[in-house]
Design an enzyme around this catalytic site. Structure first.
Site, short mmCIF file in Angstrom:
data_model
loop_
_atom_site.label_atom_id
_atom_site.label_comp_id
_atom_site.label_asym_id
_atom_site.label_seq_id
_atom_site.Cartn_x
_atom_site.Cartn_y
_atom_site.Cartn_z
CG HIS A 18 -1.88 -1.17 1.22
ND1 HIS A 18 -2.09 -2.00 2.30
CD2 HIS A 18 -2.70 -1.62 0.23
CE1 HIS A 18 -3.00 -2.91 1.97
NE2 HIS A 18 -3.39 -2.70 0.73
CD GLU A 21 -0.65 0.10 4.66
OE1 GLU A 21 0.08 -0.91 4.76
OE2 GLU A 21 -1.90 0.03 4.60
CG HIS A 110 0.57 -4.49 5.06
ND1 HIS A 110 -0.25 -3.95 4.09
CD2 HIS A 110 1.10 -5.61 4.52
CE1 HIS A 110 -0.22 -4.71 3.01
NE2 HIS A 110 0.59 -5.72 3.24
CD GLU A 170 -1.64 -4.22 9.17
OE1 GLU A 170 -1.44 -3.00 8.95
OE2 GLU A 170 -2.03 -5.04 8.31
#
Lengths: 298, 298
Positions: A18, A21, A110, A170
């Site tokens: 992404h 990010e 992420h 994450e």
């Protein structure tokens, strides 16, 4: 993954799946300048900048979410040809192909705007992953392990499902399009522990690990309150905001409507919200994920 | 503003000047459904949704930052014709024109990803504004007042400079494109106090206010560390992250380079960083604003 020896011979570290990010993108830069940081003796490591154009445009994606494009059907469908669908095919060629991948293990980096701290997301709970969770938590007590093993790895549409073994790192809270040092440091540390784990696994030198540990198993997703026309009429309750991985029970308020009313969660289990108020999930009106706490036996 | 009587006859409450700052946009919706919340006896109130297309596209802006398009020269330049430049002219027609505005007072609602809490930004420090800061702080002890009075209101290029009197309500931390209840509640409360203040001012019924209060006067902006090519080589130091309005002194670390080195701030005053790591300022590589603490005499 070579199933005869169970050895991981090649690892791909993926950043920028992404484009907004930033932690993974800047870590890739650092590691490209200092490759020894991610190299270990028993396997090769490559880095992949998954969505450079989205980063250039400072967006999550141009046409569609890249991290939803890796189902086998979609990878094999030539008519899916927008930017992210094309990037998915190119990445699948580079580190895959899914189902018969030349790479053994993916670490996909992420960020989340939710207050999840350093979270290791596992798409299956086989012995290799169960031990990895134990190792990472032993080295990094603040780490959280989430199991998203509700379907098989091959059925998942995440980038990290290209290989039989793969994890998502994450880390939050971090606003889109900024870098926080605490978040960057957490991501770097967790990635280092994962690479160390693979090395110890390959060389048969894993230390004694705890017999079990706590993790969170994905259960369901809550949507933001909407009216008949699908318009949002409320928001995450202030008690829940930032309280990722804190338990809620049936009857606890989870939403506040704009007219002041509170909406309570009704369920038959103790739920652990996470991805609370994640900015990227607003497109789909998603409010949070709920998990059950589970004990993972190593 | 009617200079004979000093009365505020009309107020414009502006939301969505930046399309991904959601609090003001959702408050406008609420107030449009319940206009009595922002009506007072002594003046009329209108609401203006400044950048609806940016909200639709879930972005700060389409072509350029709307809140930088309100210099007199730009408003009068017909060649500046992109979306935000055109919106600026339309808003100037609706509530202005700047220099001779039919509206007396603007409240422009903004969010920041920085940990600034509920902040009242004043573009001038005349008696009306000095008293407003005292009133708002008396009603809302967590409120912070920032003076950006380094130039005259007319010289400013902010939307709120259309009228002779105008304020910016700036509330965070909130990631772009999400709604936090705490942030929404702060913004609503501060706006209510400002409207009450105007009413009390108009009717000559202001309560006794403190003789003075603390505020922060904008001094300078720090850029993120860059190399010769303008590429970012560091980030805000973890000690500074989230520490908006906490003092730093010459020699304190403010940046961490990606190679691990720390960069210290060198200055001859006690500085109060704010807008720390604001996501929207990354376009310009801005790291934070610095203020001096000042005592405002009421």
């Amino acid at each position: 993954m070579n199933t005869r020896t169970n050895t991981i011979n090649s690892v791909a570290v993926i950043g920028g799946t992404h484009g907004n990010e930033f932690s993974g993108i800047y870590l890739l830069r650092k590691w490209q300048q200092n490759p020894t940081l991610i190299i270990r003796d028993s396997f090769s490591t490559q880095t992949v900048f998954a969505n450079p154009k989205a980063f250039e445009e400072n967006k999550r994606y141009l046409d569609c979410d890249l991290n939803r494009q890796f189902s086998l059907d979609d990878l094999n469908n030539p008519e899916l040809a927008n930017y992210e669908q094309s990037r998915a095919k190119a990445i699948n060629l580079q580190v895959g192909p899914k189902g018969n991948a030349k790479t053994d293990f993916i670490i996909d980096l992420h960020n989340t705007t939710s207050n999840m701290g350093p979270t290791l997301i596992l798409l299956q709970s086989d012995a290799f992953n169960r031990k990895m969770g134990a190792y990472v938590k032993a080295k990094m007590p603040e780490a959280v392990v989430v199991l998203e093993d509700q379907s098989t790895v091959e059925e998942h549409y995440f980038l990290s499902s290209i290989t039989k073994q793969g994890v998502i790192v994450e880390v939050g809270p971090q606003s889109q399009s900024v870098l926080r040092q605490d978040v960057l440091d957490w991501m770097e540390e967790m990635t280092q522990h994962i690479l160390d784990y693979v090395e110890l696994h390959n060389t048969g030198s894993l230390p004694t690990l705890p017999a079990s540990y706590e993790a969170f198993k994905y259960e369901e997703t809550l949507k933001l309150p909407e009216d008949d026309k699908g318009e949002r009429i409320g928001m995450v309750h202030r008690n829940i905001q930032d309280a990722d991985f804190k338990p809620i029970r049936s009857g606890d308020p989870v939403f506040t409507l704009f007219d002041g009313k509170e909406i309570c969660w009704i369920g038959d289990y103790e739920a652990y919200p996470h991805f609370i108020n994640e900015a990227a999930y607003y497109d789909n009106n998603l409010a949070m994920s709920l998990a059950k706490k589970v004990i993972v036996e190593v």
